[in-house]
Design a protein around this motif. Sequence first.
Motif, short mmCIF file in Angstrom:
data_model
loop_
_atom_site.label_atom_id
_atom_site.label_comp_id
_atom_site.label_asym_id
_atom_site.label_seq_id
_atom_site.Cartn_x
_atom_site.Cartn_y
_atom_site.Cartn_z
N ARG B 223 -5.14 2.54 -13.92
CA ARG B 223 -5.20 1.70 -12.72
C ARG B 223 -4.34 0.17 -12.80
N ALA B 224 -3.36 -0.09 -11.77
CA ALA B 224 -2.51 -1.03 -12.06
C ALA B 224 -3.04 -2.26 -10.74
N VAL B 225 -3.20 -3.35 -11.14
CA VAL B 225 -4.05 -4.20 -10.04
C VAL B 225 -3.03 -5.46 -10.16
N ALA B 226 -2.95 -5.81 -8.69
CA ALA B 226 -1.95 -7.19 -8.43
C ALA B 226 -2.77 -8.04 -7.56
N TRP B 227 -2.32 -9.35 -7.43
CA TRP B 227 -2.72 -10.14 -6.24
C TRP B 227 -1.17 -10.74 -5.99
N ALA B 228 -0.97 -10.97 -4.83
CA ALA B 228 0.31 -11.51 -4.10
C ALA B 228 -0.19 -12.55 -3.18
N GLY B 229 0.72 -13.43 -2.82
CA GLY B 229 0.72 -14.62 -1.80
C GLY B 229 1.84 -14.11 -0.91
N VAL B 230 1.47 -13.83 0.48
CA VAL B 230 2.55 -13.68 1.49
C VAL B 230 2.68 -14.40 2.42
N LEU B 243 5.22 -0.39 -1.42
CA LEU B 243 4.67 0.02 -2.63
C LEU B 243 4.33 1.78 -2.42
N ARG B 244 4.06 2.21 -1.29
CA ARG B 244 3.56 3.41 -1.27
C ARG B 244 4.85 4.27 -1.41
N ARG B 245 5.86 3.92 -1.10
CA ARG B 245 7.27 4.73 -1.22
C ARG B 245 7.38 4.67 -2.69
N ALA B 246 7.38 3.57 -3.50
CA ALA B 246 7.69 3.51 -4.90
C ALA B 246 7.05 4.32 -5.60
N SER B 247 5.58 4.37 -5.51
CA SER B 247 4.71 5.00 -6.09
C SER B 247 4.29 6.48 -5.69
N GLY B 248 4.98 6.94 -4.93
CA GLY B 248 4.63 8.27 -4.55
C GLY B 248 3.44 8.41 -3.81
N GLY B 249 2.92 7.51 -3.21
CA GLY B 249 1.43 7.59 -2.41
C GLY B 249 0.48 7.34 -3.49
N GLN B 250 0.48 6.52 -4.50
CA GLN B 250 -0.53 6.21 -5.23
C GLN B 250 -1.04 4.98 -4.94
N VAL B 251 -1.05 4.17 -3.79
CA VAL B 251 -1.62 2.98 -3.62
C VAL B 251 -2.96 3.41 -3.05
N LEU B 288 -3.20 0.29 -7.58
CA LEU B 288 -2.51 1.70 -7.71
C LEU B 288 -3.26 2.56 -8.85
N ALA B 289 -3.39 3.83 -8.52
CA ALA B 289 -4.45 4.61 -9.45
C ALA B 289 -3.28 5.70 -9.75
N GLY B 290 -3.21 6.09 -11.07
CA GLY B 290 -2.41 7.23 -11.47
C GLY B 290 -2.07 7.27 -13.01
N ALA B 291 -0.67 7.61 -13.22
CA ALA B 291 -0.38 7.45 -14.68
C ALA B 291 -0.06 6.12 -15.28
N ALA B 292 -0.01 6.17 -16.58
CA ALA B 292 0.13 4.88 -17.33
C ALA B 292 1.34 4.10 -16.83
N THR B 293 2.26 5.00 -16.27
CA THR B 293 3.70 4.20 -16.10
C THR B 293 3.64 3.54 -14.84
N LEU B 294 2.37 3.43 -14.08
CA LEU B 294 2.33 2.74 -12.75
C LEU B 294 2.29 1.23 -12.99
N ASP B 295 2.09 0.49 -14.14
CA ASP B 295 2.34 -0.90 -14.22
C ASP B 295 3.76 -1.06 -14.03
N ALA B 296 4.84 -0.30 -14.62
CA ALA B 296 6.21 -0.47 -14.51
C ALA B 296 6.54 -0.49 -13.10
N VAL B 297 5.99 0.61 -12.54
CA VAL B 297 6.39 1.04 -11.08
C VAL B 297 6.18 -0.35 -10.33
N LEU B 298 4.89 -0.97 -10.51
CA LEU B 298 4.13 -1.93 -9.47
C LEU B 298 4.99 -3.23 -9.91
N GLU B 299 5.30 -3.64 -11.16
CA GLU B 299 6.16 -4.58 -11.37
C GLU B 299 7.59 -4.65 -10.80
N ALA B 300 8.43 -3.45 -10.88
CA ALA B 300 9.55 -3.40 -10.33
C ALA B 300 9.61 -3.47 -8.95
#
Lengths: 469, 469
Positions: B223-230, B243-251, B288-300
């Motif tokens: 699970r990849a978790v983040a907090w953002a100010g918008v 995020l939905r697009r980049a992760s292929g629906g894993q938000v 985001l929940a899924g494969a371990a590669t999600l941290d990198a997806v989230l950071e990018a």
Amino acid sequence: MLPIPSDAALDALKAAAGNWSDDPATLAPHLVDWRGKVRGNSPLLLMPATTAAVAAIVRAAAAYRVALVPQGGNTGLVGGGIPDAGGGAVLVSLARLNRIRAVDAAGLTLTAEAGVILSTVHDAALAEGCVFPLSLAAKGSATIGGLVSTNAGGVQVLRHGTMRALVAGIEAVLPDGSILDQITGLAKDNSGYDIKQLLIGGEGTLGIVTAAALRLVPAPPHRAVAWAGVEGPHAALALLARLRRASGGQVESFELIPAAGVDLVVQHIADRRAPLSSPHRWHVLIELAGAATLDAVLEAALGEAAAAGEIEDAVIAQSSAQAAALWRIREELPEAERRDGPSLHHDIAVAVAALPGFAEAATARVEADFAWARVLAFGHLGDGNLHFNVRPPADSDAAAWVASHGAAVTGLVFDLVTAAGGSISAEHGIGSIKRADLARLGDPAKLAAMRAVKSALDPLGIMNPGKVV
Amino acid sequence: MLPIPSDAALDALKAAAGNWSDDPATLAPHLVDWRGKVRGNSPLLLMPATTAAVAAIVRAAAAYRVALVPQGGNTGLVGGGIPDAGGGAVLVSLARLNRIRAVDAAGLTLTAEAGVILSTVHDAALAEGCVFPLSLAAKGSATIGGLVSTNAGGVQVLRHGTMRALVAGIEAVLPDGSILDQITGLAKDNSGYDIKQLLIGGEGTLGIVTAAALRLVPAPPHRAVAWAGVEGPHAALALLARLRRASGGQVESFELIPAAGVDLVVQHIADRRAPLSSPHRWHVLIELAGAATLDAVLEAALGEAAAAGEIEDAVIAQSSAQAAALWRIREELPEAERRDGPSLHHDIAVAVAALPGFAEAATARVEADFAWARVLAFGHLGDGNLHFNVRPPADSDAAAWVASHGAAVTGLVFDLVTAAGGSISAEHGIGSIKRADLARLGDPAKLAAMRAVKSALDPLGIMNPGKVV
């Protein structure tokens, strides 16, 4: 038998519709299903272009007690869109309700009228960087109204669900002529009974769907496709569980095909060859959709599956052309089967975990009770949904065998699936063809509730009579 | 007012149930909702332990025309499980129907009786390497029967849907005492109307749910978790789409929180601090929940979002402890709000894409019409679902302000959401509290269909009268 509508009734319906035809040549293609198995009669085809016109038609039908049969792309498989032979019912084609009202990429919804063709929805979604994740062979003809009314399935149900899961909102004309306005696509709405669920899969017997708000998903950056040879359905199910876990739920399709199915395609379709060089009793076609890293996920998982003995061999598509070539084997299987000659088709479902055992036991029982009959079971393993088809004995007179044994074979298959707690209609619906089977085999409490709902919402019995219930 | 049941009726119900109590002290906690807002009376509490006993209770109730009020964990927010004050209705607690009948990791289903507590389901799924992807604050008390009957939501609806999407099968006792046996979890079943959809979200007015087959998902590897100010809700929605697009629906979760919400938690809960050092008007919590590669997806993706101006700052959790700390801010917000004093709560939904505009316009309108009132809108952006709460003016007598302005504020909020095509109850249901609002604001065609269905399935009106319809 329904009474033949009076001239006054027909005039009122024509006035309400605005567009209509009573020309026999125009009506003819609407009076037979596309497989030519169900034929009916009707004095009039109405072709309304607006929801208001549909509502006016239903009000006129209620006033004159005339039965209506809604029809979309006429691609159904159970006769749901064909009137009976008596000629008392009037056809309502939704084809002219063909606007896409909105595509909302931010909210991931697309609002389409009932007559919009599925492939048009696919194109409109893709133009906004989105995908409508439901597809089936008839996508060039099937319409949204029909897909909603039959709760259509397809090859992506494993991940995205059937049409029921993809309908966020609905607009429909109820049997009293009122317009159910639930078209705003709300992800959450607990304000009373979810009446639209009755229209979804209602096969036009509880009202006429005029538009739907459909859920989209972002177009996935990548699709990873593979073909594997497996020992049998049990091994395939273990492989599926492994892939779902490794990918974090990104398995979109998982199709099970027996060796005989691959052989039929190679035999009957030009320029096709088996994806794997070695022979295997069963095959699976796998598609994952998501981030570009999925190829690596798939390769690693297949390696582990080989080590665990779940697969015998596998190939991963290295290009979209290779992926398309693998998919063609699956998609052409029904056509190859058709070219091979007549056979009996059963669209059944059981619980996913029960499917491997059911497939083995039911195959053994059918092949024991009907000497030399050949079961060809393939389909959506992850949905518990098999196309459990039964081919006549090789070298027999296939048509004669089907004519003499068909009813008994189908009766046995339906009895077996009912005993296993399954469904006699996984995808295709009930229509007129399976109505007697449902009455015989359905859960009595469910059947009683269905009849009560039908009488409550359509007390005059004017909506698609003789179908479902 | 319901008639008080005769002694003969009460005796028949006791015999049917097997377990019962008429001790006022035992009944007391069942006669008030957990927030203390709705109180009722009843002469008898039935505690059946089997589906057969529930069916016997309903048959006896039908024979003697006694109203029944089903109750699960009594965690509802709209009074749906509390009888009216007249004392004519008999309570039916499902708490003793508490068996998990099966956990099927291969088929990804878990079959639980109505009285099983949600956290027990979570544990049982996890023991098999699976997750039941629905959770909410009351998970330690809420039961499966209540969660099904109210079509519960929570913070993972964005990816996995509400309870309706997670119910594969149902067992229920209908108002005539018959048992609806649709408990086999079938992914596909188009054999007639999907009657179980009426029980889901039916709030016990169309029958009593006794068990459900629930869909599981494989426990995600990561699970990849983040907090953002918008800057605001519009920017948040753009970020969600990215995020939905980049992760292929894993938000899996995407929660929107205004600065005032973070401030309340920091002010009222010990040892809490804002996740970001800089101030921001709005915040989002992302999982985001899924494969371990999600941290990198989230950071990018967050890097690209910063470059596009969608976010002002962000932090990615580097451990599960950090992730839990971020989640606590969101989870403790309702408690912080409660400690701050009385306020008005509205559980509303609009279309996702319409939510940013609605939040702005409705806030402006409420704060204009009610001087110095403070809107606190937070919640599930990806579901179009806001907890649109209104706090009294600072330094006012909060309780007095709520008492004098509450009905007018709520009326305005409901009018605004209805005008926007939204729902006056996104998650909580109608119960007794919102019944008059639904009658005033609901789509007339839907209300008429609801009444017809209610009369058809419960012609004696014995199932949870005075609720919903």
